[in-house]
Scaffold this motif. Structure first.
Motif, PDB file in Angstrom:
ATOM      1  N   GLY A  61      35.198  13.644  50.924  1.00  0.00           N
ATOM      2  CA  GLY A  61      35.211  13.015  49.604  1.00  0.00           C
ATOM      3  C   GLY A  61      34.276  11.835  49.459  1.00  0.00           C
ATOM      4  O   GLY A  61      34.260  11.192  48.416  1.00  0.00           O
ATOM      5  N   TRP A  62      33.489  11.517  50.479  1.00  0.00           N
ATOM      6  CA  TRP A  62      32.590  10.372  50.404  1.00  0.00           C
ATOM      7  C   TRP A  62      31.187  10.756  49.974  1.00  0.00           C
ATOM      8  O   TRP A  62      30.285   9.940  49.992  1.00  0.00           O
ATOM      9  N   GLY A  63      30.978  11.998  49.578  1.00  0.00           N
ATOM     10  CA  GLY A  63      29.694  12.447  49.056  1.00  0.00           C
ATOM     11  C   GLY A  63      29.855  12.861  47.606  1.00  0.00           C
ATOM     12  O   GLY A  63      30.820  12.494  46.943  1.00  0.00           O
ATOM     13  N   LYS A  64      28.907  13.644  47.093  1.00  0.00           N
ATOM     14  CA  LYS A  64      29.028  14.151  45.729  1.00  0.00           C
ATOM     15  C   LYS A  64      28.411  15.533  45.676  1.00  0.00           C
ATOM     16  O   LYS A  64      27.530  15.864  46.451  1.00  0.00           O
ATOM     17  N   GLY A  65      28.896  16.328  44.763  1.00  0.00           N
ATOM     18  CA  GLY A  65      28.332  17.646  44.560  1.00  0.00           C
ATOM     19  C   GLY A  65      27.137  17.585  43.631  1.00  0.00           C
ATOM     20  O   GLY A  65      26.759  16.516  43.136  1.00  0.00           O
ATOM     21  N   PRO A  66      26.506  18.732  43.378  1.00  0.00           N
ATOM     22  CA  PRO A  66      25.376  18.739  42.456  1.00  0.00           C
ATOM     23  C   PRO A  66      25.818  18.384  41.037  1.00  0.00           C
ATOM     24  O   PRO A  66      26.937  18.652  40.646  1.00  0.00           O
ATOM     25  N   ALA A  83      36.236  16.724  45.577  1.00  0.00           N
ATOM     26  CA  ALA A  83      35.915  17.185  46.931  1.00  0.00           C
ATOM     27  C   ALA A  83      36.974  18.093  47.558  1.00  0.00           C
ATOM     28  O   ALA A  83      36.617  19.072  48.201  1.00  0.00           O
ATOM     29  N   PRO A  84      38.271  17.826  47.408  1.00  0.00           N
ATOM     30  CA  PRO A  84      39.236  18.701  48.081  1.00  0.00           C
ATOM     31  C   PRO A  84      39.157  20.164  47.634  1.00  0.00           C
ATOM     32  O   PRO A  84      39.343  21.059  48.438  1.00  0.00           O
ATOM     33  N   GLY A  85      38.846  20.406  46.378  1.00  0.00           N
ATOM     34  CA  GLY A  85      38.728  21.777  45.890  1.00  0.00           C
ATOM     35  C   GLY A  85      37.357  22.367  46.100  1.00  0.00           C
ATOM     36  O   GLY A  85      37.160  23.576  45.985  1.00  0.00           O
ATOM     37  N   GLY A  86      36.378  21.544  46.420  1.00  0.00           N
ATOM     38  CA  GLY A  86      35.009  22.008  46.611  1.00  0.00           C
ATOM     39  C   GLY A  86      34.227  21.978  45.311  1.00  0.00           C
ATOM     40  O   GLY A  86      34.789  22.068  44.223  1.00  0.00           O
ATOM     41  N   HIS A  87      32.921  21.856  45.429  1.00  0.00           N
ATOM     42  CA  HIS A  87      32.033  21.852  44.273  1.00  0.00           C
ATOM     43  C   HIS A  87      31.479  23.260  44.077  1.00  0.00           C
ATOM     44  O   HIS A  87      31.093  23.920  45.041  1.00  0.00           O
ATOM     45  N   ALA A  88      31.421  23.727  42.846  1.00  0.00           N
ATOM     46  CA  ALA A  88      31.062  25.111  42.557  1.00  0.00           C
ATOM     47  C   ALA A  88      29.673  25.498  43.056  1.00  0.00           C
ATOM     48  O   ALA A  88      29.490  26.580  43.591  1.00  0.00           O
ATOM     49  N   CYS A  90      27.727  23.895  45.418  1.00  0.00           N
ATOM     50  CA  CYS A  90      27.384  23.089  46.578  1.00  0.00           C
ATOM     51  C   CYS A  90      27.337  23.954  47.841  1.00  0.00           C
ATOM     52  O   CYS A  90      28.337  24.581  48.208  1.00  0.00           O
ATOM     53  N   LEU A  91      26.187  23.992  48.486  1.00  0.00           N
ATOM     54  CA  LEU A  91      26.025  24.781  49.705  1.00  0.00           C
ATOM     55  C   LEU A  91      26.948  24.278  50.812  1.00  0.00           C
ATOM     56  O   LEU A  91      27.572  25.066  51.520  1.00  0.00           O
ATOM     57  N   GLY A  92      27.064  22.953  50.959  1.00  0.00           N
ATOM     58  CA  GLY A  92      27.935  22.394  51.989  1.00  0.00           C
ATOM     59  C   GLY A  92      29.386  22.797  51.806  1.00  0.00           C
ATOM     60  O   GLY A  92      30.082  23.110  52.776  1.00  0.00           O
ATOM     61  N   CYS A  93      29.857  22.815  50.568  1.00  0.00           N
ATOM     62  CA  CYS A  93      31.237  23.220  50.302  1.00  0.00           C
ATOM     63  C   CYS A  93      31.421  24.716  50.555  1.00  0.00           C
ATOM     64  O   CYS A  93      32.441  25.148  51.085  1.00  0.00           O
ATOM     65  N   ARG A  94      30.428  25.520  50.160  1.00  0.00           N
ATOM     66  CA  ARG A  94      30.535  26.966  50.408  1.00  0.00           C
ATOM     67  C   ARG A  94      30.539  27.269  51.900  1.00  0.00           C
ATOM     68  O   ARG A  94      31.261  28.155  52.347  1.00  0.00           O
ATOM     69  N   LEU A  95      29.736  26.544  52.690  1.00  0.00           N
ATOM     70  CA  LEU A  95      29.732  26.751  54.134  1.00  0.00           C
ATOM     71  C   LEU A  95      31.081  26.379  54.749  1.00  0.00           C
ATOM     72  O   LEU A  95      31.474  26.937  55.772  1.00  0.00           O
ATOM     73  N   ALA A  96      31.789  25.452  54.136  1.00  0.00           N
ATOM     74  CA  ALA A  96      33.106  25.042  54.619  1.00  0.00           C
ATOM     75  C   ALA A  96      34.225  25.911  54.054  1.00  0.00           C
ATOM     76  O   ALA A  96      35.389  25.686  54.350  1.00  0.00           O
ATOM     77  N   ARG A 100      32.542  27.944  45.332  1.00  0.00           N
ATOM     78  CA  ARG A 100      32.311  29.148  44.545  1.00  0.00           C
ATOM     79  C   ARG A 100      33.214  30.310  44.930  1.00  0.00           C
ATOM     80  O   ARG A 100      33.650  31.067  44.086  1.00  0.00           O
ATOM     81  N   ARG A 101      33.512  30.491  46.202  1.00  0.00           N
ATOM     82  CA  ARG A 101      34.339  31.623  46.620  1.00  0.00           C
ATOM     83  C   ARG A 101      35.688  31.622  45.939  1.00  0.00           C
ATOM     84  O   ARG A 101      36.199  32.649  45.554  1.00  0.00           O
ATOM     85  N   ARG A 102      36.286  30.451  45.793  1.00  0.00           N
ATOM     86  CA  ARG A 102      37.582  30.349  45.131  1.00  0.00           C
ATOM     87  C   ARG A 102      37.464  30.753  43.670  1.00  0.00           C
ATOM     88  O   ARG A 102      38.322  31.427  43.133  1.00  0.00           O
ATOM     89  N   VAL A 103      36.374  30.373  43.020  1.00  0.00           N
ATOM     90  CA  VAL A 103      36.157  30.719  41.620  1.00  0.00           C
ATOM     91  C   VAL A 103      35.970  32.228  41.479  1.00  0.00           C
ATOM     92  O   VAL A 103      36.488  32.841  40.568  1.00  0.00           O
TER      93      VAL A 103
END
Length: 136
Positions: A61-66, A83-88, A90-96, A100-103
């Motif tokens: 949560g200390w960064g930001k998405g696009p 951050a906990p739900g991920g950014h739609a 964001c490559l870093g969130c998708r790798l984790a 987007r996968r949840r969407v």
């Protein structure tokens, strides 16, 4: 509150990652100047460590998405509420495994299905997860 009129994207993850990457580049640069393979490898290793630390801070949560953040989160010492739900996008969130996968999974629950409404041409309707038809 930030003194800027727009979101620069300065975050704690960005500042820490930039600092570690700067140290890694300096060590690798000294290695190139002294023709030392171990120093070059150490500098590259520090750079990889900086990447991993930045990614971990982003996921915490200390960064930001696009894209732009809400004005309340413009300060670099403010944690990202999304951050906990991920950014739609964001490559870093998708790798984790976030973002987007949840969407996409949620999008599979609703599908366009042709429905006969008595007219000659079928209309497209949305079928929800419960099986109810909802015309657009």
């Amino acid at each position: 509150m930030s003194a800027h009129q727009y979101d620069h994207g300065h975050t704690a993850a960005g500042w820490v990652g930039c600092g570690i990457a700067t140290v890694g580049a300096a060590v690798a640069g000294v290695g190139v100047c002294t023709v030392s393979g171990p120093l070059i490898a150490a500098g590259l290793g520090i750079g990889v460590a900086g990447l991993l630390v930045t990614w971990a801070l982003h996921l915490a949560g200390w960064g930001k998405g696009p894209g732009a953040r809400p004005r309340e989160e413009w300060g670099w010492r403010v944690r990202d509420s999304a951050a906990p739900g991920g950014h739609a996008d964001c490559l870093g969130c998708r790798l984790a495994g976030r973002g987007r996968r949840r969407v996409e999974r949620a999008g599979r629950e609703t599908a366009a299905v042709p429905v006969r409404s008595g007219a000659a041409e079928p209309e497209a309707a949305l079928v929800g997860a419960a099986g109810t038809d909802t015309a657009r």
